[in-house]
Design a protein around this motif. Structure first.
Motif, PDB file in Angstrom:
ATOM      1  N   SER A 193     143.310  80.022  37.692  1.00  0.00           N
ATOM      2  CA  SER A 193     144.078  78.792  37.881  1.00  0.00           C
ATOM      3  C   SER A 193     145.544  79.071  38.214  1.00  0.00           C
ATOM      4  N   VAL A 194     146.147  80.075  37.587  1.00  0.00           N
ATOM      5  CA  VAL A 194     147.549  80.362  37.894  1.00  0.00           C
ATOM      6  C   VAL A 194     147.685  80.906  39.307  1.00  0.00           C
ATOM      7  N   THR A 195     146.696  81.646  39.761  1.00  0.00           N
ATOM      8  CA  THR A 195     146.708  82.129  41.151  1.00  0.00           C
ATOM      9  C   THR A 195     146.617  80.966  42.123  1.00  0.00           C
ATOM     10  N   ARG A 196     145.753  80.003  41.803  1.00  0.00           N
ATOM     11  CA  ARG A 196     145.603  78.809  42.650  1.00  0.00           C
ATOM     12  C   ARG A 196     146.930  78.057  42.733  1.00  0.00           C
ATOM     13  N   ALA A 197     147.626  77.883  41.616  1.00  0.00           N
ATOM     14  CA  ALA A 197     148.896  77.155  41.616  1.00  0.00           C
ATOM     15  C   ALA A 197     149.983  77.920  42.367  1.00  0.00           C
ATOM     16  N   THR A 198     150.036  79.233  42.169  1.00  0.00           N
ATOM     17  CA  THR A 198     151.063  80.040  42.837  1.00  0.00           C
ATOM     18  C   THR A 198     150.890  80.022  44.346  1.00  0.00           C
ATOM     19  N   ASN A 199     149.651  80.154  44.804  1.00  0.00           N
ATOM     20  CA  ASN A 199     149.386  80.152  46.248  1.00  0.00           C
ATOM     21  C   ASN A 199     149.732  78.819  46.887  1.00  0.00           C
ATOM     22  N   ALA A 200     149.586  77.720  46.118  1.00  0.00           N
ATOM     23  CA  ALA A 200     149.902  76.392  46.662  1.00  0.00           C
ATOM     24  C   ALA A 200     151.363  76.027  46.456  1.00  0.00           C
ATOM     25  N   GLY A 201     152.145  76.904  45.831  1.00  0.00           N
ATOM     26  CA  GLY A 201     153.558  76.621  45.609  1.00  0.00           C
ATOM     27  C   GLY A 201     153.791  75.570  44.547  1.00  0.00           C
ATOM     28  N   LEU A 202     152.929  75.501  43.547  1.00  0.00           N
ATOM     29  CA  LEU A 202     153.016  74.488  42.505  1.00  0.00           C
ATOM     30  C   LEU A 202     153.525  75.112  41.205  1.00  0.00           C
ATOM     31  N   ARG A 203     154.174  74.301  40.407  1.00  0.00           N
ATOM     32  CA  ARG A 203     154.667  74.750  39.110  1.00  0.00           C
ATOM     33  C   ARG A 203     153.489  74.906  38.142  1.00  0.00           C
ATOM     34  N   ALA A 204     153.410  76.050  37.468  1.00  0.00           N
ATOM     35  CA  ALA A 204     152.325  76.317  36.526  1.00  0.00           C
ATOM     36  C   ALA A 204     152.893  76.474  35.126  1.00  0.00           C
ATOM     37  N   VAL A 205     152.272  75.802  34.153  1.00  0.00           N
ATOM     38  CA  VAL A 205     152.683  75.899  32.751  1.00  0.00           C
ATOM     39  C   VAL A 205     151.437  76.045  31.886  1.00  0.00           C
ATOM     40  N   ARG A 206     151.659  76.436  30.657  1.00  0.00           N
ATOM     41  CA  ARG A 206     150.562  76.549  29.699  1.00  0.00           C
ATOM     42  C   ARG A 206     150.881  75.709  28.465  1.00  0.00           C
ATOM     43  N   LEU A 207     149.865  75.402  27.681  1.00  0.00           N
ATOM     44  CA  LEU A 207     150.079  74.716  26.416  1.00  0.00           C
ATOM     45  C   LEU A 207     150.754  75.673  25.437  1.00  0.00           C
ATOM     46  N   PRO A 208     151.672  75.200  24.620  1.00  0.00           N
ATOM     47  CA  PRO A 208     152.415  76.097  23.708  1.00  0.00           C
ATOM     48  C   PRO A 208     151.598  76.480  22.472  1.00  0.00           C
TER      49      PRO A 208
ATOM     50  N   THR B 273     143.016  80.633  23.787  1.00  0.00           N
ATOM     51  CA  THR B 273     143.910  79.697  24.470  1.00  0.00           C
ATOM     52  C   THR B 273     143.268  79.098  25.707  1.00  0.00           C
ATOM     53  N   VAL B 274     142.067  79.563  26.064  1.00  0.00           N
ATOM     54  CA  VAL B 274     141.328  79.002  27.190  1.00  0.00           C
ATOM     55  C   VAL B 274     140.427  77.899  26.640  1.00  0.00           C
ATOM     56  N   LEU B 275     140.700  76.669  27.028  1.00  0.00           N
ATOM     57  CA  LEU B 275     140.034  75.514  26.440  1.00  0.00           C
ATOM     58  C   LEU B 275     139.165  74.806  27.465  1.00  0.00           C
ATOM     59  N   ASN B 276     138.285  73.973  26.968  1.00  0.00           N
ATOM     60  CA  ASN B 276     137.498  73.113  27.845  1.00  0.00           C
ATOM     61  C   ASN B 276     138.394  72.097  28.538  1.00  0.00           C
ATOM     62  N   ILE B 277     137.886  71.568  29.640  1.00  0.00           N
ATOM     63  CA  ILE B 277     138.667  70.592  30.412  1.00  0.00           C
ATOM     64  C   ILE B 277     138.996  69.379  29.554  1.00  0.00           C
ATOM     65  N   ASP B 278     138.004  68.843  28.855  1.00  0.00           N
ATOM     66  CA  ASP B 278     138.230  67.640  28.053  1.00  0.00           C
ATOM     67  C   ASP B 278     139.178  67.910  26.892  1.00  0.00           C
ATOM     68  N   ALA B 279     139.171  69.147  26.346  1.00  0.00           N
ATOM     69  CA  ALA B 279     140.094  69.469  25.257  1.00  0.00           C
ATOM     70  C   ALA B 279     141.540  69.422  25.738  1.00  0.00           C
ATOM     71  N   VAL B 280     141.798  69.921  26.947  1.00  0.00           N
ATOM     72  CA  VAL B 280     143.154  69.874  27.500  1.00  0.00           C
ATOM     73  C   VAL B 280     143.589  68.431  27.722  1.00  0.00           C
ATOM     74  N   VAL B 281     142.682  67.610  28.231  1.00  0.00           N
ATOM     75  CA  VAL B 281     143.012  66.193  28.462  1.00  0.00           C
ATOM     76  C   VAL B 281     143.343  65.501  27.141  1.00  0.00           C
ATOM     77  N   LYS B 282     142.571  65.772  26.100  1.00  0.00           N
ATOM     78  CA  LYS B 282     142.832  65.157  24.793  1.00  0.00           C
ATOM     79  C   LYS B 282     144.183  65.597  24.231  1.00  0.00           C
ATOM     80  N   ILE B 283     144.516  66.881  24.412  1.00  0.00           N
ATOM     81  CA  ILE B 283     145.799  67.388  23.902  1.00  0.00           C
ATOM     82  C   ILE B 283     146.966  66.734  24.628  1.00  0.00           C
ATOM     83  N   LEU B 284     146.885  66.624  25.929  1.00  0.00           N
ATOM     84  CA  LEU B 284     147.963  65.984  26.694  1.00  0.00           C
ATOM     85  C   LEU B 284     148.109  64.513  26.307  1.00  0.00           C
ATOM     86  N   ALA B 285     146.977  63.822  26.121  1.00  0.00           N
ATOM     87  CA  ALA B 285     147.031  62.406  25.750  1.00  0.00           C
ATOM     88  C   ALA B 285     147.617  62.231  24.352  1.00  0.00           C
TER      89      ALA B 285
END
Length: 655
Positions: A582-597, A608-620
């Motif tokens: 995912s970080v490679t995908r963001a870097t190649n597209a010129g996008l800002r990449a961050v991780r959860l703290p 630290t590698v989570l399911n998609i729905d877990a990340v969505v729940k954390i952000l919400a």
């Protein structure tokens, strides 16, 4: 064989001792003589009693979703019966056959029936009871069963004390510690049955082993099948099919056999085998045949006696002459009892079987199967996902009736008694098929209206304070399992969006295998609270607004800003293989990449590698105002805290 067996002799009620030694039931008879005609009266009265048969009150279990099946077997197994209320029937004549009923809880010989408990107690106090036996008077037991609450009821404690005192005076003493209908000692059991209409006092003549034990026994089978028939429903179907002609199905002396051509995991075969019936079955699926042999064979081997293993063969029931040898039993096909295949992934009779418009298969899909089964036997009992009674009548089945096994119309039991029956079965059901279908339609409409009223997709995305999240599903997955996992996680995210009105969720690059997998297995066409866009994420949103979430990014996320779009990679944990995808995908597209703290606030969290729905729940959760500590405590998975990820166990190659 955990049974209470009380036999009658010349119109006299006899109590039996319930003991089983080596599988043989031994009984000790006791004559209960009561004043006021309890003993049966004179010769003329006894002759009349023999002709009409003594009445019995039958108590059944009241489980709502299987009660109609119990009502069917009571109606089929008793010569004359009528429903007094839900869970309570009055049967005339010899009711021994009904003692094998799946739903039977107790059989009681009624002595008095009154409108109120006080009037009943006055009658019971005048009753004189003697025990004709070569031994001393036995212990007596009393229990109170409330089928339905009486509007002017006597309190349970007061009723138990008053009637218990009277019953105690008849025997050697009241067995208080074990005073229930399933008494295992040499005890005379009396009961008061409470209903909304009145009270009945009587002597318990039979009480089977509990339904739960019977279901638990089948639950111990070696192999399980998610679409298998419930054990109690299977036994009810077998009882209805064999009612009135049990001797013909006897495994040793009978001439007929019960056949299940769609045996699945073997529940029907096991139910018939426990009744001592000749039974055989098969399935077109080799896996189902192997499963049935394993499951039924387990109980046959556990029986520890010389018994016959039911024949199970791999066979297509739609082939000509499929029933010619009665599936290897070499007997006459007396009845066909089967849970017909249905469900969203089942295709029968050439139908597509996608199940999207209905819980079960369409009635037309059953037509080839019903046509093939019609002339193979006189009696038929089927379980189906949709009502098929009208179709069966049109095909020539005789004396057809049906009941719904679920109050929301998810499954149905259809009975065809054939030309030999005097008429169709008329059970006293809790609800009709039409009522179940109407309730099901109302539930679907209510659910649709509820979902529509909750989700205003346009207002949600127009809200400037909404949390904007995009799932990037442009990644190529390396296996079917990976694609299925991503699709499932996307479905979980839809549930999160349904519960959060301030979440504007978009699936970008919605094309290719992931979209097809979601549509095929998770019905993504119904996901109405999210947006699906076939363009890539940088084409949908302005690149300067995109914050790409990646566990391998160097920068840790601090605040969740409503002015940004947080992109989550729609990919399973390929990072465990050392790939910084995912970080490679963001870097190649010129996008800002961050991780959860996670490392800063939860250093003990190794993954630290989570399911998609877990990340969505954390952000919400973070956007809702919770601190990072509170967010991680609530939303982070608690699993694998002590185990390091595989990628951290491997040596890193320094280039």
């Amino acid at each position: 064989s955990d049974d209470v067996d009380v036999n009658g002799d010349d119109g006299v009620v006899d109590d039996a001792r319930r003991r089983c030694v080596g599988g043989a039931r031994t009984t000790r008879r006791r004559r209960v003589d009561g004043g006021d005609g309890v003993d049966g009266g004179g010769g003329a009265a006894r002759a009349k009693a023999r002709e009409l048969g003594a009445p019995r009150v039958l108590l059944t279990h009241k489980n709502e979703n299987v009660y109609n099946a119990y009502a069917c077997e009571i109606a089929a197994m008793t010569r004359a019966s009528r429903s007094l209320c839900v869970g309570m029937f009055l049967a005339m004549g010899d009711a021994r056959a009904v003692r094998h009923a799946a739903g039977l809880r107790a059989e009681i010989v009624p002595l008095f029936a009154r409108d109120t408990a006080e009037a009943l107690l006055a009658d019971v106090e005048t009753l004189r009871v003697t025990f004709s036996s070569h031994v001393n008077a036995p212990e007596t037991a009393f229990f109170h069963d409330c089928v339905a609450r009486h509007p002017h009821r006597m309190g349970s404690d007061a009723l138990g004390a008053a009637f218990g005192r009277v019953v105690d005076s008849w025997g050697a003493g009241l067995s208080r510690a074990r005073g229930d209908e399933r008494q295992t000692e040499d005890v005379a059991r009396f009961a008061v049955i409470e209903s909304a209409q009145g009270y009945v006092f009587g002597l318990v003549s039979y009480a089977p082993s509990s339904l739960s034990l019977r279901a638990v026994d089948w639950a111990r089978k070696p192999q399980h099948f998610s679409a298998g028939t419930r054990a109690e429903i299977a036994l009810a179907c077998v009882n209805v099919a064999a009612a009135g002609c049990e001797a013909a199905f006897d495994v040793d002396s009978g001439s007929a056999a019960l056949i299940d051509p769609c045996c699945g995991s073997g529940t029907m075969l096991h139910a018939a085998w426990t009744r001592g019936f000749a039974v055989a079955g098969g399935d077109i699926s080799p896996g189902a045949v192997a499963m049935t042999k394993t499951n039924v064979g387990y109980f046959v081997a556990r029986a520890g006696r010389s018994v016959t293993m039911p024949r199970v063969v791999e066979r297509d029931a739609l082939e000509p002459n499929a029933f010619q040898d009665a599936y290897g039993s070499h007997k006459r096909v007396g009845a066909i009892v089967s849970n017909l295949p249905f469900g969203r992934r089942v295709a029968i009779g050439g139908g597509d079987g996608d199940g999207r418009a209905s819980v079960g298969a369409f009635a037309s899909e059953y037509a080839p199967m019903l046509t093939a089964f019609r002339d193979a036997a006189d009696r038929h009992v089927f379980i189906s996902g949709v009502p098929i009674a009208d179709d069966m009548r049109a095909m020539g089945y005789k004396n057809v009736s049906d009941v719904s096994l679920c109050r929301f119309g998810r499954s149905f039991m259809t009975i065809a008694l054939g030309e030999s029956a005097s008429g169709a079965l008329e059970p006293a059901t809790l609800f009709s098929v039409d009522e179940a279908l109407e309730r099901a339609a109302g539930k679907k409409e209510k659910k649709w209206q509820k979902s529509k009223s909750k989700v205003d997709i346009h207002a949600r995305f127009a809200n400037p304070n909404a949390l904007r999240i995009a799932i990037d599903v442009s990644y190529e997955q390396d296996s079917t399992r990976a694609r299925r996992s991503v699709a499932k996680q996307l479905c979980e995210c839809v549930g999160v969006s349904h519960r959060n009105d301030n979440l504007a969720l978009t699936y970008c690059a919605w094309r290719g295998p992931i979209a097809e997998e979601s549509r095929e297995y998770f019905f993504s066409d119904r996901w109405d609270c999210i947006k699906k866009d076939d363009r890539d994420v940088e084409e949908v949103f302005a690149p300067e607004d995109i914050v790409y979430m990646s566990p391998d990014a160097d920068e840790a996320l601090d605040e969740v800003d409503a002015g940004k779009v947080y992109v989550v990679g729609g990919i399973v944990d390929l990072a465990t293989r050392g790939m910084r995808t995912s970080v490679t995908r963001a870097t190649n597209a010129g996008l800002r990449a961050v991780r959860l703290p996670i490392r800063e606030f939860k250093p003990e969290q190794t993954h630290t590698v989570l399911n998609i729905d877990a990340v969505v729940k954390i952000l919400a959760a973070r956007r809702s105002g919770l601190s990072w500590d509170e967010t991680f405590e609530r939303e982070l998975p608690k699993r694998q805290k002590k185990e390091r990820p595989k990628r951290e166990k491997r040596e890193r190659v320094v280039e």
